[in-house]
Scaffold this active site. Sequence first.
Site, PDB file in Angstrom:
ATOM      1  N   ASP A  15       0.817  -1.214   0.000  1.00 23.52           N
ATOM      2  CA  ASP A  15       0.000   0.000   0.000  1.00 23.52           C
ATOM      3  C   ASP A  15       0.853   1.268   0.000  1.00 23.52           C
ATOM      4  O   ASP A  15       0.690   2.147   0.864  1.00 23.52           O
ATOM      5  CB  ASP A  15      -0.938   0.012   1.238  1.00 23.52           C
ATOM      6  CG  ASP A  15      -1.686  -1.309   1.422  1.00 23.52           C
ATOM      7  OD1 ASP A  15      -2.095  -1.896   0.416  1.00 23.52           O
ATOM      8  OD2 ASP A  15      -1.843  -1.741   2.581  1.00 23.52           O
ATOM      9  N   GLU A 184     -11.371   0.499  -3.818  1.00 22.05           N
ATOM     10  CA  GLU A 184     -10.615   0.934  -2.636  1.00 22.05           C
ATOM     11  C   GLU A 184      -9.414   1.777  -3.061  1.00 22.05           C
ATOM     12  O   GLU A 184      -9.243   2.079  -4.232  1.00 22.05           O
ATOM     13  CB  GLU A 184     -10.169  -0.290  -1.819  1.00 22.05           C
ATOM     14  CG  GLU A 184      -9.371  -1.293  -2.607  1.00 22.05           C
ATOM     15  CD  GLU A 184      -9.178  -2.629  -1.889  1.00 22.05           C
ATOM     16  OE1 GLU A 184      -9.872  -2.901  -0.910  1.00 22.05           O
ATOM     17  OE2 GLU A 184      -8.312  -3.405  -2.338  1.00 22.05           O
TER      18      GLU A 184
HETATM   19  C1  6LW Z   1      -5.528  -2.248   2.255  1.00 21.62           C
HETATM   20  C2  6LW Z   1      -6.495  -2.387   1.143  1.00 21.62           C
HETATM   21  C3  6LW Z   1      -6.376  -3.808   0.825  1.00 21.62           C
HETATM   22  O1  6LW Z   1      -5.952  -1.305   3.173  1.00 21.62           O
HETATM   23  O2  6LW Z   1      -5.619  -4.459   1.753  1.00 21.62           O
HETATM   24  O3  6LW Z   1      -7.327  -5.542  -0.313  1.00 21.62           O
HETATM   25  C4  6LW Z   1      -5.516  -3.630   2.855  1.00 21.62           C
HETATM   26  N1  6LW Z   1      -6.992  -4.325  -0.143  1.00 21.62           N
HETATM   27  O4  6LW Z   1      -6.244  -1.530   0.083  1.00 21.62           O
HETATM   28  C5  6LW Z   1      -4.301  -3.939   3.694  1.00 21.62           C
HETATM   29  O5  6LW Z   1      -3.112  -3.852   2.952  1.00 21.62           O
END
Ligand code: 6LW
Length: 535
Positions: A15, A184
């Site tokens: 991330d 996201e």
């Molecule tokens: C992060 C999100 C994700 O916050 O994993 O699946 C989480 N997506 O973007 C943790 O890395």
Amino acid sequence: MPTFTNPVLPGSHPDPSVCRVGEDFYLVTSSFAYFPGLPLFHSRDLVNWTPLGHVVDRPSQVSLTGLDVSDGLWAATVRHHEGTFYVVVTLARGRQGSTTFLFTAADPAGPWSDPTDLEAEGIDPSLFFDDDGRCWFTACRDAAEPEVTGPGELWMRELDLESLALTGPTHALWYGAMRGAWVEAPHVYKRDGVYYLIAAEGGTEHHHAVTAARSGTVTGPYSTDPRSPLLTHRHRGDAEPIHNVGHADLVDTPAGETWAVVLGVRPLDGTHTLGREVFLVPVEWTPRGPVFAPDAGRVRLSERATAGAVAVAQGDGVVRDEFDGAVLGPEWNSLRGPVDGLVSLESGGGGAVEGGTGEARSEKAGLRIRLSPDALTSTGTPAFLARRQQHVRMRARTRVHLAATAPSQEAGLAVFQNHHQHATLALTADTSGTPQVVLTTVEAGTATRLAAITVTDDEVVLAVDSDESDYTFRVEAGTGATLGSIERSFFSTERAGGFVGVHLGLYGTGGTTTDAAEAHVRWFEYAPGQAGTDG
Ligand code: 6LW
């Protein structure tokens, strides 16, 4: 043309978020339940990243106690505005966002402020500073009508920079381009008067992708960029070395280029152990929006360097830590809080002793690990310090002394995927107090003793070699012995679940609160590319 090698930050660094101030780039990555939390890095070329410190370096800022290794601090965003650095991040519990924090600092090396709680639902918070000085907070959350819109919603509220509170109405921005999975990792950028919303879709695994929408107004409505996904490796076959590409953040260089940092993994035979790593991808702005990797359409292991960069030296040497500094190096992490009182550095004094490579050193110098009652399976803070494994092929060695009196007392080397899934190579004692080295696996919380050998000394060198197929555990005492091999996939994220990569740890367990038995680690060595060679 000079090139660089991806990933630019190998090992578990998911991330990524990046910002620039003048000629300096700053990058932050997730740290989950590891402490200190939210590592920050500095670079001048986007390729070589130097650790700068951590946003969370005091337990009073955030409590991580009790959390699963893959919960904790998720997906921070770093931005800079008028002399202040801002980091927003979610604290996750039970794989869901629970609290959103805002930290500020005048100097990214710290100190960082105590957190301000933001009244924000969901995960993956971000900030966007508009030309008029207003600041907009975005994040993703469950959509109210998933059957209509798809499961995820990106939303926005203004952040009042005086009170550091969210203010005004909530704006629903976008539900994603594909809508089959959560949208996201939103970030907003402005280019030639147009607001671009870049996001991730498809989940952080094989279908991960970068998608986009745009608007003439910061609060929307946003319309889907029909070219979405703008970057993905979901369509690539098994021969592709990089998978799960997504979660992009963009930054402009002083020379006028744009680059993206994205996360990706490097699986072998369908499993990966090093975690999600940071890859650097060129971006070209066109009237249609950003084009990721304009030449190749995909993330490459070898990529052209940033404009003006001379041949880029990416360090990959042997790292040997004799624990003789005043503080631990930035690569060392503990679980859920500081190990004060459990692990200490000793600069020495006293007689000389032969180190592993024949050097004369103070007998006392090194790391003292007080055996803790907390096992590595606990959700507290065991006596455990670990660094990321950053290369599939590597050798880790450590010289450990422990005068164990019972099999419950052990100290040594851990290959740690998470608290339910790891292996330990421990110096301990049998029931009669004779020193032993024992190899144990823990899977789904169940311990299995794989091998035990008696050694003649209570000080040994413990070693693990890893390559594409196995982790092989050895003791370098007397003539030396191999205790066993464990298949690489045992430590993979696919097998263990969760969001993290393998860490290599030093630990001591089996103490009681009244018994202060201590192990002594004289040195630890991490040698990339060494597995299978003599040394
Ligand atoms: C992060 C999100 C994700 O916050 O994993 O699946 C989480 N997506 O973007 C943790 O890395």
